[in-house]
Design a protein around this motif. Structure first.
Motif, PDB file in Angstrom:
ATOM      1  N   GLY A 115       0.859  -1.209   0.016  1.00  0.00           N
ATOM      2  CA  GLY A 115      -0.092  -0.121  -0.047  1.00  0.00           C
ATOM      3  C   GLY A 115       0.968   1.349   0.154  1.00  0.00           C
ATOM      4  N   PHE A 116       2.004   1.079   0.397  1.00  0.00           N
ATOM      5  CA  PHE A 116       2.905   2.382   0.849  1.00  0.00           C
ATOM      6  C   PHE A 116       3.078   2.937  -0.672  1.00  0.00           C
ATOM      7  CE2 PHE A 116       7.339   4.092   1.024  1.00  0.00           C
ATOM      8  CZ  PHE A 116       6.853   5.354   1.515  1.00  0.00           C
ATOM      9  N   VAL A 117       3.344   2.144  -1.679  1.00  0.00           N
ATOM     10  CA  VAL A 117       3.509   2.664  -3.195  1.00  0.00           C
ATOM     11  C   VAL A 117       2.328   3.434  -3.663  1.00  0.00           C
ATOM     12  CG1 VAL A 117       4.226   2.118  -5.383  1.00  0.00           C
ATOM     13  CG2 VAL A 117       5.336   1.089  -3.540  1.00  0.00           C
ATOM     14  N   TRP A 118       1.225   2.599  -3.341  1.00  0.00           N
ATOM     15  CA  TRP A 118      -0.211   3.357  -4.034  1.00  0.00           C
ATOM     16  C   TRP A 118      -0.522   4.518  -3.321  1.00  0.00           C
ATOM     17  CZ3 TRP A 118      -1.830   1.319  -7.986  1.00  0.00           C
ATOM     18  CH2 TRP A 118      -1.542  -0.499  -8.440  1.00  0.00           C
ATOM     19  N   GLU A 119      -0.050   4.749  -1.892  1.00  0.00           N
ATOM     20  CA  GLU A 119      -0.245   5.879  -1.431  1.00  0.00           C
ATOM     21  C   GLU A 119       0.465   7.182  -1.759  1.00  0.00           C
ATOM     22  OE1 GLU A 119       0.121   4.392   2.668  1.00  0.00           O
ATOM     23  OE2 GLU A 119      -1.972   3.485   2.554  1.00  0.00           O
ATOM     24  N   LEU A 120       1.811   6.793  -1.978  1.00  0.00           N
ATOM     25  CA  LEU A 120       2.721   7.778  -2.569  1.00  0.00           C
ATOM     26  C   LEU A 120       2.365   8.476  -3.736  1.00  0.00           C
ATOM     27  CD1 LEU A 120       6.408   6.520  -1.592  1.00  0.00           C
ATOM     28  CD2 LEU A 120       4.726   8.211  -0.193  1.00  0.00           C
ATOM     29  N   ALA A 121       1.819   7.609  -4.737  1.00  0.00           N
ATOM     30  CA  ALA A 121       1.386   7.892  -6.072  1.00  0.00           C
ATOM     31  C   ALA A 121       0.850   9.229  -6.178  1.00  0.00           C
ATOM     32  CB  ALA A 121       0.750   7.043  -6.752  1.00  0.00           C
ATOM     33  N   PRO A 122      -0.261   9.577  -5.615  1.00  0.00           N
ATOM     34  CA  PRO A 122      -1.035  10.973  -5.755  1.00  0.00           C
ATOM     35  C   PRO A 122      -0.127  11.997  -5.296  1.00  0.00           C
ATOM     36  CG  PRO A 122      -2.031   9.696  -4.081  1.00  0.00           C
ATOM     37  CD  PRO A 122      -1.214   8.750  -4.742  1.00  0.00           C
ATOM     38  N   ARG A 123       0.657  11.768  -4.210  1.00  0.00           N
ATOM     39  CA  ARG A 123       1.587  12.725  -3.695  1.00  0.00           C
ATOM     40  C   ARG A 123       2.688  13.342  -4.485  1.00  0.00           C
ATOM     41  NH1 ARG A 123       3.519  12.899   2.301  1.00  0.00           N
ATOM     42  NH2 ARG A 123       5.199  14.569   2.574  1.00  0.00           N
ATOM     43  N   PHE A 124       3.206  12.203  -5.146  1.00  0.00           N
ATOM     44  CA  PHE A 124       4.347  12.666  -6.391  1.00  0.00           C
ATOM     45  C   PHE A 124       3.934  12.709  -7.707  1.00  0.00           C
ATOM     46  CE2 PHE A 124       6.697  10.887  -2.527  1.00  0.00           C
ATOM     47  CZ  PHE A 124       7.694  11.623  -2.582  1.00  0.00           C
ATOM     48  N   ILE A 489       9.953   8.946   2.692  1.00  0.00           N
ATOM     49  CA  ILE A 489       9.187   9.945   1.389  1.00  0.00           C
ATOM     50  C   ILE A 489      10.357  11.208   1.288  1.00  0.00           C
ATOM     51  CG2 ILE A 489       7.492  11.594   1.430  1.00  0.00           C
ATOM     52  CD1 ILE A 489       5.712   9.695   2.731  1.00  0.00           C
ATOM     53  N   LYS A 490      10.835  11.654   2.343  1.00  0.00           N
ATOM     54  CA  LYS A 490      11.869  12.570   2.446  1.00  0.00           C
ATOM     55  C   LYS A 490      12.945  12.263   1.523  1.00  0.00           C
ATOM     56  CE  LYS A 490      14.394  15.882   5.112  1.00  0.00           C
ATOM     57  NZ  LYS A 490      15.028  16.276   6.559  1.00  0.00           N
ATOM     58  N   LEU A 491      13.391  11.081   1.635  1.00  0.00           N
ATOM     59  CA  LEU A 491      14.831  10.601   0.846  1.00  0.00           C
ATOM     60  C   LEU A 491      14.322  10.493  -0.690  1.00  0.00           C
ATOM     61  CD1 LEU A 491      16.090   8.198   3.390  1.00  0.00           C
ATOM     62  CD2 LEU A 491      17.221  10.449   2.619  1.00  0.00           C
ATOM     63  N   ILE A 492      13.235  10.061  -0.832  1.00  0.00           N
ATOM     64  CA  ILE A 492      12.816   9.739  -2.302  1.00  0.00           C
ATOM     65  C   ILE A 492      12.546  11.346  -2.899  1.00  0.00           C
ATOM     66  CG2 ILE A 492      10.791   9.114  -3.551  1.00  0.00           C
ATOM     67  CD1 ILE A 492      10.651   6.640  -1.777  1.00  0.00           C
ATOM     68  N   GLN A 493      12.014  12.004  -2.347  1.00  0.00           N
ATOM     69  CA  GLN A 493      11.687  13.434  -2.691  1.00  0.00           C
ATOM     70  C   GLN A 493      13.121  14.042  -3.216  1.00  0.00           C
ATOM     71  OE1 GLN A 493       8.483  15.656  -3.060  1.00  0.00           O
ATOM     72  NE2 GLN A 493       9.923  16.077  -4.371  1.00  0.00           N
ATOM     73  N   GLY A 494      14.132  13.978  -1.971  1.00  0.00           N
ATOM     74  CA  GLY A 494      15.561  14.392  -2.403  1.00  0.00           C
ATOM     75  C   GLY A 494      16.228  13.854  -3.597  1.00  0.00           C
TER      76      GLY A 494
END
Length: 509
Positions: A115-124, A489-494
């Motif tokens: 679920g973590f991947v699905w939940e990140l999709a709209p954020r990014f 999330i912070k690292l991926i955003q970086g």
């Protein structure tokens, strides 16, 4: 109702051929199998418990070469992949693509439990892709599982290298068709999938900008970590909950063997553990129990979950309470049955248990374990709650030859992907990898538990279990899990910010 349990041939997973040395033969039965990342029932078919699709995606198929490293005219096969672009901002905005590296099972199961991947999709503003690993689920070469698993020749293209090449070719073709060549790709994976995610970032840095490798035992090869690590961690989880529970389990193996040697002993064990058919030997029962304990350690989540089996939160605590709370005078084996029923029958809808009829089945992971994924394991006499035994490579090799007519290559993975002096090697050429581990997970002992550099980091949680961070967020998530995901999330955003900064000068030209 009878239930056919997840086989103890394994990892959560749930893996590896193991043989007895002469020195340990008196302490262990003749079982040659230890936990795999996932239960065998996950390898070829989707678990019966998954009755509906949790996330929305389109199912597609991609024509893959059978052998990416040959120019011979070999057949192709259809690789299944799941895709969702509902939140993707598209190529004009360099929308990222989140790719989960499918591991040894039906890809829909992994999609529904990540679920973590699905939940990140709209954020990014990301596209989500779940490609299936070759030789698993519906991605079968030669047209069917029966043909693909026929012999060593048809199985010869089941390797991690070929699987990574599948992912690379798929994503490259997909990006080209979407005019999205400049869109960054971020990899995700748990367990064997986490290993693939880390390895793909290292092998294909031009294709993916970073990888989250959760519960990825990339160091569980040769002599990089002590072979008793896995079972020591399982044992410590039970000992932490209850010393008496630990001791009861440790005592039970001798009790089991002694009972099996009696006249009608196997019949009595069949009744004690509520099997549908009479036991043929005590090894099958030992495997059944060992499998449950290993999976319980892997999925010792802080809240109820249904990844391997329907289980309560903190299931090891529940098991030990069942064992310890039996009335005085209850036999050791009756206590064990009460405890293991938490794993195999928590819902109380099973009347009897059906042992696997083919504990040496030709499923994909057994092949991988007998060729390149050789992970030595043993059980220590003093610190483990399991029967003591040592890894014996000679016997292991003989079993693989008997089973598949192949000889293992125990040094190939470390040659192909590294492992020895891992930190130095990664400092020299690696970047943008998160190795996340919960120390309750027995596979954590074979993973990277220290930061390698500023961009190759280890996120450790003391109470985390098998790739818990990749599961969907819940109201029961403890603060430490929420913080772990926030860091990821912070690292991926970086990673993405750095990529966009590098691309900006070109877009301005």
């Amino acid at each position: 109702m009878a239930i056919k349990p997840i086989t103890p041939l394994l990892t959560l997973s749930l893996i590896f051929l193991l043989s007895l040395s002469a020195a340990s033969a008196s302490f262990r039965s003749s079982s040659k199998w230890v936990p795999r990342f996932l239960g065998k029932s996950s390898l070829l078919t989707k678990p019966q418990s998954m009755t509906q699709q949790q996330y929305q995606y389109e199912t597609r198929y991609f024509d893959q070469p059978l052998d990416h490293f040959s120019f011979a005219d070999l057949p192709t096969f259809h690789q299944r992949y799941l895709i969702n672009d509902d939140h993707w901002v598209g190529p004009s905005q360099l929308g990222p693509i989140f790719l989960y590296c499918g591991n040894e099972g039906d890809i829909e199961w992994f999609a529904d439990n990540t679920g973590f991947v699905w939940e990140l999709a709209p954020r990014f503003g990301a596209m989500v892709i779940f490609p299936e690993h070759r030789y698993y689920g519906k991605s079968m070469p030669y047209g069917s599982g029966d043909e693909a698993y026929k012999n060593a020749t048809t199985l010869s293209h089941l390797t991690a290298e070929q699987a990574l090449a599948d992912f690379a070719v798929l994503i490259t073709d997909l990006k080209k068709n979407l005019s999205a060549e400049a869109c960054p790709v971020v990899l995700f994976g748990g367990s064997y999938g986490g290993m693939l995610a880390a390895w793909m970032r290292l092998k294909y840095p031009h294709i993916a900008i970073g990888a989250l490798a959760s519960s990825a035992p990339v160091l569980q090869f040769e002599d990089i970590v002590p072979p008793e690590t896995f079972y020591d961690i399982v044992s410590n989880s039970f000992r932490h909950e209850s010393t008496s529970c630990f001791n009861t389990i440790k005592e039970s193996w001798d009790e089991l063997v002694s009972e099996g040697l009696k006249n009608d002993g196997l019949l009595q064990l069949t009744k004690t553990f509520h099997f549908c058919q009479k036991l043929e030997n005590t090894d099958d029962l030992s495997n059944w129990l060992e499998s449950a304990y290993s999976y319980l350690a892997m999925v010792n989540y802080p809240y109820p979950a249904n990844f391997m089996m329907p289980l309560p939160g903190n299931p090891i605590k529940e098991v030990c309470q069942k064992i310890d709370d039996c009335p005085d005078g209850t036999s050791v084996l009756d206590r064990i049955f009460e405890g293991v029923s938490v794993y195999y029958n928590y819902t109380s809808d099973v009347d009897c248990f059906q042992l696997d009829d083919d504990p040496h089945g030709l499923d994909g992971w057994d092949w991988q374990a007998c060729t390149e994924m050789v992970m030595p394991m043993s059980s220590s006499r003093d610190t483990s709650m399991f029967s003591a035994y040592d890894f014996n490579y000679t016997s292991f090799q003989e079993e693989c030859w008997k089973e598949f007519r192949v000889k293992p290559r125990p040094k190939w993975i470390t040659t192909e992907f590294g492992g020895h002096d891992f930190k130095t090697a990664l400092k020299m050429f690696g970047s943008n990898i998160i190795f996340s581990n919960g120390l309750l997970d027995p596979w954590s002992g074979g993973s990277v538990l220290e930061d390698v550099s500023e961009t190759i980091v280890a996120l450790i949680t003391e109470k985390g279990a098998h790739h818990l961070d990749l599961r969907a967020a819940t109201a029961e998530d403890p603060d430490w899990l929420v913080e772990q995901r926030a860091t990821e999330i912070k690292l991926i955003q970086g990673w993405l910010n750095d990529y966009y900064l590098e691309k900006k000068p070109f877009s301005d030209m």
